[in-house]
Scaffold this motif. Structure first.
Motif, PDB file in Angstrom:
ATOM      1  N   LEU A   1       4.980  -4.558   9.508  1.00 12.37           N
ATOM      2  CA  LEU A   1       5.498  -5.591   8.615  1.00 12.37           C
ATOM      3  C   LEU A   1       6.818  -5.220   7.937  1.00 12.37           C
ATOM      4  CD1 LEU A   1       2.134  -6.800   7.057  1.00 12.37           C
ATOM      5  CD2 LEU A   1       3.488  -7.872   8.862  1.00 12.37           C
ATOM      6  N   LYS A   2       7.439  -4.118   8.334  1.00  9.70           N
ATOM      7  CA  LYS A   2       8.700  -3.735   7.705  1.00  9.70           C
ATOM      8  C   LYS A   2       9.810  -4.748   7.978  1.00  9.70           C
ATOM      9  CE  LYS A   2       9.962  -0.467  11.326  1.00  9.70           C
ATOM     10  NZ  LYS A   2      10.163   0.954  11.592  1.00  9.70           N
ATOM     11  N   LYS A   3       9.759  -5.435   9.110  1.00  5.96           N
ATOM     12  CA  LYS A   3      10.777  -6.449   9.428  1.00  5.96           C
ATOM     13  C   LYS A   3      10.650  -7.680   8.530  1.00  5.96           C
ATOM     14  CE  LYS A   3      11.492  -4.990  14.145  1.00  5.96           C
ATOM     15  NZ  LYS A   3      11.358  -5.306  15.564  1.00  5.96           N
ATOM     16  N   GLN A   4       9.505  -7.850   7.886  1.00 11.27           N
ATOM     17  CA  GLN A   4       9.305  -8.937   6.937  1.00 11.27           C
ATOM     18  C   GLN A   4       9.617  -8.481   5.509  1.00 11.27           C
ATOM     19  OE1 GLN A   4       7.021  -8.442   9.497  1.00 11.27           O
ATOM     20  NE2 GLN A   4       7.689 -10.249  10.592  1.00 11.27           N
ATOM     21  N   ASP A   5      10.306  -7.333   5.388  1.00  8.58           N
ATOM     22  CA  ASP A   5      10.700  -6.770   4.089  1.00  8.58           C
ATOM     23  C   ASP A   5       9.505  -6.440   3.199  1.00  8.58           C
ATOM     24  OD1 ASP A   5      13.406  -6.905   4.759  1.00  8.58           O
ATOM     25  OD2 ASP A   5      13.573  -8.954   4.009  1.00  8.58           O
ATOM     26  N   LEU A   6       8.417  -5.972   3.817  1.00  8.52           N
ATOM     27  CA  LEU A   6       7.244  -5.550   3.068  1.00  8.52           C
ATOM     28  C   LEU A   6       7.020  -4.055   3.266  1.00  8.52           C
ATOM     29  CD1 LEU A   6       4.813  -8.481   3.887  1.00  8.52           C
ATOM     30  CD2 LEU A   6       6.005  -8.078   1.728  1.00  8.52           C
ATOM     31  N   MET A   7       6.532  -3.409   2.219  1.00  6.37           N
ATOM     32  CA  MET A   7       6.231  -1.983   2.267  1.00  6.37           C
ATOM     33  C   MET A   7       4.914  -1.785   1.519  1.00  6.37           C
ATOM     34  SD  MET A   7       8.676   1.159   1.034  1.00  6.37           S
ATOM     35  CE  MET A   7       8.715   0.663  -0.684  1.00  6.37           C
ATOM     36  N   PHE A   8       4.116  -0.839   1.974  1.00  5.26           N
ATOM     37  CA  PHE A   8       2.797  -0.623   1.403  1.00  5.26           C
ATOM     38  C   PHE A   8       2.659   0.825   0.962  1.00  5.26           C
ATOM     39  CE2 PHE A   8       2.804  -3.996   4.419  1.00  5.26           C
ATOM     40  CZ  PHE A   8       2.087  -5.004   3.795  1.00  5.26           C
ATOM     41  N   GLY A   9       2.027   1.039  -0.186  1.00 10.14           N
ATOM     42  CA  GLY A   9       1.848   2.390  -0.694  1.00 10.14           C
ATOM     43  C   GLY A   9       0.388   2.664  -1.017  1.00 10.14           C
ATOM     44  N   LEU A  10       0.052   3.948  -0.984  1.00  7.43           N
ATOM     45  CA  LEU A  10      -1.309   4.378  -1.287  1.00  7.43           C
ATOM     46  C   LEU A  10      -1.231   5.684  -2.058  1.00  7.43           C
ATOM     47  CD1 LEU A  10      -4.327   3.724  -0.724  1.00  7.43           C
ATOM     48  CD2 LEU A  10      -4.151   5.257   1.233  1.00  7.43           C
ATOM     49  N   ALA A  11      -1.917   5.744  -3.193  1.00  8.16           N
ATOM     50  CA  ALA A  11      -1.922   6.956  -4.014  1.00  8.16           C
ATOM     51  C   ALA A  11      -3.304   7.136  -4.622  1.00  8.16           C
ATOM     52  CB  ALA A  11      -0.888   6.844  -5.126  1.00  8.16           C
ATOM     53  N   LEU A  12      -3.694   8.384  -4.800  1.00  7.80           N
ATOM     54  CA  LEU A  12      -4.960   8.659  -5.487  1.00  7.80           C
ATOM     55  C   LEU A  12      -4.801   8.370  -6.973  1.00  7.80           C
ATOM     56  CD1 LEU A  12      -6.306  11.984  -3.951  1.00  7.80           C
ATOM     57  CD2 LEU A  12      -7.296   9.703  -3.751  1.00  7.80           C
ATOM     58  N   ASP A  13      -5.821   7.799  -7.564  1.00  7.99           N
ATOM     59  CA  ASP A  13      -5.836   7.560  -9.007  1.00  7.99           C
ATOM     60  C   ASP A  13      -5.944   8.914  -9.700  1.00  7.99           C
ATOM     61  OD1 ASP A  13      -6.473   6.925 -11.666  1.00  7.99           O
ATOM     62  OD2 ASP A  13      -7.611   5.160 -11.070  1.00  7.99           O
ATOM     63  N   SER A  14      -5.038   9.191 -10.613  1.00  5.88           N
ATOM     64  CA  SER A  14      -5.038  10.494 -11.296  1.00  5.88           C
ATOM     65  C   SER A  14      -6.258  10.683 -12.204  1.00  5.88           C
ATOM     66  CB  SER A  14      -3.759  10.664 -12.109  1.00  5.88           C
ATOM     67  OG  SER A  14      -3.650   9.653 -13.082  1.00  5.88           O
ATOM     68  N   GLU A  15      -6.864   9.585 -12.649  1.00  8.39           N
ATOM     69  CA  GLU A  15      -8.027   9.673 -13.537  1.00  8.39           C
ATOM     70  C   GLU A  15      -9.350   9.699 -12.776  1.00  8.39           C
ATOM     71  OE1 GLU A  15      -7.699   6.501 -16.326  1.00  8.39           O
ATOM     72  OE2 GLU A  15      -5.717   7.153 -16.994  1.00  8.39           O
ATOM     73  N   ASP A  16      -9.378   9.146 -11.579  1.00  5.79           N
ATOM     74  CA  ASP A  16     -10.608   9.067 -10.789  1.00  5.79           C
ATOM     75  C   ASP A  16     -10.268   9.316  -9.322  1.00  5.79           C
ATOM     76  OD1 ASP A  16     -13.013   8.527  -9.549  1.00  5.79           O
ATOM     77  OD2 ASP A  16     -13.188   6.473 -10.295  1.00  5.79           O
ATOM     78  N   GLN A  17     -10.527  10.495  -8.824  1.00  7.92           N
ATOM     79  CA  GLN A  17     -10.162  10.890  -7.471  1.00  7.92           C
ATOM     80  C   GLN A  17     -10.936  10.136  -6.379  1.00  7.92           C
ATOM     81  OE1 GLN A  17      -7.671  13.359  -6.613  1.00  7.92           O
ATOM     82  NE2 GLN A  17      -7.147  12.770  -8.698  1.00  7.92           N
ATOM     83  N   LYS A  18     -11.944   9.369  -6.782  1.00  2.10           N
ATOM     84  CA  LYS A  18     -12.686   8.568  -5.814  1.00  2.10           C
ATOM     85  C   LYS A  18     -12.057   7.188  -5.624  1.00  2.10           C
ATOM     86  CE  LYS A  18     -17.062  10.878  -6.637  1.00  2.10           C
ATOM     87  NZ  LYS A  18     -18.443  10.756  -7.088  1.00  2.10           N
TER      88      LYS A  18
END
Length: 56
Positions: free
Chosen positions: A30-47
């Motif tokens: 979907l980068k050609k549609q000018d979309l980007m996706f991110g994923l990060a662990l929550d610093s307060e809850d690792q689950k």
């Protein structure tokens, strides 16, 4: 040159060993549609992971 990145949506989800594969596939397809996706662990809850959708 200025780059503007807009956060469209953020959601907390349960972590999963293969969750990064979904984010990678979305970014690749979907980068050609000018979309980007991110994923990060929550610093307060690792689950929990924070999934974010950006418009570039």
């Amino acid at each position: 040159m200025e780059s503007k990145i807009e956060v469209i949506s953020t959601v907390r989800v349960q972590t999963s060993p293969d969750l990064y594969k979904i984010v990678d596939a979305l970014n690749r397809n979907l980068k050609k549609q000018d979309l980007m996706f991110g994923l990060a662990l929550d610093s307060e809850d690792q689950k929990q992971a924070i999934f974010t959708i950006y418009r570039t």
